[in-house]
Write an enzyme that holds these catalytic residues in place. Structure first.
Site, PDB file in Angstrom:
ATOM      1  N   ASP A   1     -47.250   7.162  26.071  1.00 31.21           N
ATOM      2  CA  ASP A   1     -47.858   8.261  25.303  1.00 31.21           C
ATOM      3  C   ASP A   1     -48.056   7.721  23.887  1.00 31.21           C
ATOM      4  OD1 ASP A   1     -48.685  10.909  24.548  1.00 31.21           O
ATOM      5  OD2 ASP A   1     -46.707  11.265  23.695  1.00 31.21           O
ATOM      6  N   SER A   2     -48.680   8.519  23.044  1.00 30.24           N
ATOM      7  CA  SER A   2     -48.869   8.107  21.648  1.00 30.24           C
ATOM      8  C   SER A   2     -47.555   8.125  20.872  1.00 30.24           C
ATOM      9  CB  SER A   2     -49.842   9.068  20.964  1.00 30.24           C
ATOM     10  OG  SER A   2     -49.312  10.379  21.018  1.00 30.24           O
TER      11      SER A   2
ATOM     12  N   CYS B   1     -49.726  11.674  28.807  1.00 26.16           N
ATOM     13  CA  CYS B   1     -50.476  12.119  27.636  1.00 26.16           C
ATOM     14  C   CYS B   1     -51.747  12.824  28.107  1.00 26.16           C
ATOM     15  CB  CYS B   1     -50.824  10.884  26.801  1.00 26.16           C
ATOM     16  SG  CYS B   1     -51.956  11.226  25.442  1.00 26.16           S
TER      17      CYS B   1
ATOM     18  N   GLU C   1     -43.568  15.399  16.270  1.00 25.76           N
ATOM     19  CA  GLU C   1     -43.068  14.070  15.871  1.00 25.76           C
ATOM     20  C   GLU C   1     -42.099  14.199  14.690  1.00 25.76           C
ATOM     21  OE1 GLU C   1     -43.756  10.827  17.134  1.00 25.76           O
ATOM     22  OE2 GLU C   1     -44.756  11.842  18.791  1.00 25.76           O
TER      23      GLU C   1
ATOM     24  N   CYS D   1     -50.896  19.226  26.277  1.00 26.87           N
ATOM     25  CA  CYS D   1     -50.467  18.059  25.503  1.00 26.87           C
ATOM     26  C   CYS D   1     -48.964  17.938  25.748  1.00 26.87           C
ATOM     27  CB  CYS D   1     -50.748  18.276  24.019  1.00 26.87           C
ATOM     28  SG  CYS D   1     -49.892  17.118  22.926  1.00 26.87           S
TER      29      CYS D   1
ATOM     30  N   HIS E   1     -46.637  16.883  24.032  1.00 26.23           N
ATOM     31  CA  HIS E   1     -45.747  17.221  22.915  1.00 26.23           C
ATOM     32  C   HIS E   1     -45.362  18.716  22.934  1.00 26.23           C
ATOM     33  CE1 HIS E   1     -47.048  13.390  21.145  1.00 26.23           C
ATOM     34  NE2 HIS E   1     -46.104  13.521  20.236  1.00 26.23           N
TER      35      HIS E   1
HETATM   36  N1  DGL Z   1     -48.931  13.757  23.717  1.00 35.47           N
HETATM   37  C1  DGL Z   1     -50.313  13.549  23.676  1.00 35.47           C
HETATM   38  C2  DGL Z   1     -51.108  14.455  24.555  1.00 35.47           C
HETATM   39  O1  DGL Z   1     -50.575  14.854  25.566  1.00 35.47           O
HETATM   40  C3  DGL Z   1     -50.957  13.045  22.418  1.00 35.47           C
HETATM   41  C4  DGL Z   1     -50.809  13.804  21.146  1.00 35.47           C
HETATM   42  C5  DGL Z   1     -51.457  13.017  20.031  1.00 35.47           C
HETATM   43  O2  DGL Z   1     -51.152  11.820  19.904  1.00 35.47           O
HETATM   44  O3  DGL Z   1     -52.297  13.575  19.332  1.00 35.47           O
HETATM   45  O4  DGL Z   1     -52.230  14.757  24.318  1.00 35.47           O
END
Ligand code: DGL
Length: 261
Positions: free
Chosen positions: A10-11, A73, A151, A181, A183
């Site tokens: 993931d990012s 992600c 984050e 997402c 997150h």
């Molecule tokens: N966790 C990621 C997603 O599911 C990326 C969030 C990001 O880096 O902007 O989209």
């Protein structure tokens, strides 16, 4: 039987919500997780950039000799999954298909999707939902501030409450809300309060874990080890808050992180 690790990326820390579900469902598997913290956020980047980043992270995981890859992600799944599956000769699973399968099983027709700007722009969720459930009504909302707040560890404060209220206030009359997402499960408590008890809040990690379990058993790729597996976490940049958020999420004191070489 295949004792190699399952690769995940993931990012940043969002994919840890997927890792957690995988560890729960497949306790004796090993995992190699990459948080691409040097390139965070993915959500505001172009499709071309996302494809380049995914290619690099998948190459890193292949160098680590993983047996399959989970793109944990939504942004990368919606903009690069098919390209990556065509490019690499290794099983790659994203977060959208397993979740849509669940939405169909549950017979949901009124569905909200919240995700990053890039994911909503790509229309990836709505397209796949309507392919599978043509009569579905989908309400989409981009929530660009949420991943950076996650984050930062700001998932349970007044600012998170205000941001979530602002993003969700126009989503009405839904049966399920997809956290598009990875997150966003970090905000589950506040999101639940905002949308009410009757809305099913969908954490994609749970559906992905089921899909991975099914895939490895169907293809006889399970780890033969009976003990608890191990997890290696790699970041592309160590100057970040990843470790604190990951510790909280995994309820673990000793999360060890290495910089990817
Ligand atoms: N966790 C990621 C997603 O599911 C990326 C969030 C990001 O880096 O902007 O989209």
């Amino acid at each position: 039987m295949d004792n190699r690790a399952i690769g995940i990326f993931d990012s940043g820390v969002g994919g840890v919500t997927v890792l957690k579900e995988l560890q729960k469902l497949l306790p004796n598997e090993n995992f190699a997780y990459i948080g691409d913290t040097a390139s965070f956020p993915y959500g505001s980047k172009s499709k071309k950039t996302i494809i380049e980043l995914c290619k690099k992270r998948i190459e890193n995981l292949i160098d680590m000799e993983v047996k399959m890859i989970v793109i944990a992600c939504g942004t990368a799944t919606s903009q690069a999954l098919e390209e990556m599956q065509a490019m690499f000769n290794i099983p790659i699973i994203g977060i959208i298909k397993p979740t849509v399968k669940y939405l169909k099983e549950m017979n949901f027709k009124k569905i909200g999707v919240i995700a990053t700007t890039g994911t909503i722009r790509s229309n990836g969720w709505e397209e796949k939902i309507k392919e599978s459930i043509p009569e579905a009504e989908v309400q989409n909302k981009a929530c660009p501030l949420l991943a950076p707040m996650a984050e930062e560890g700001w998932t349970d404060n007044e600012i998170a409450q205000l941001a979530i209220h602002e993003y969700l206030k126009d989503i009405k009359n839904i049966e399920a809300l997809v956290l598009g997402c990875t997150h966003y499960p970090l905000f589950k408590k506040i999101i639940k309060t905002e949308v009410g008890e009757n809305v099913d809040i969908i954490n994609t990690g749970e559906m992905v874990a089921r899909e991975v379990k099914e895939y490895i058993s169907k293809n006889k790729m399970q780890n033969s080890n009976k003990e608890k597996g191990n997890t290696q976490i790699y970041l592309t940049d160590l100057e970040c808050n990843f470790i604190n958020v990951a510790k909280k999420l995994l309820q673990a004191e000793d999360v060890k992180i290495q910089k990817i070489s």
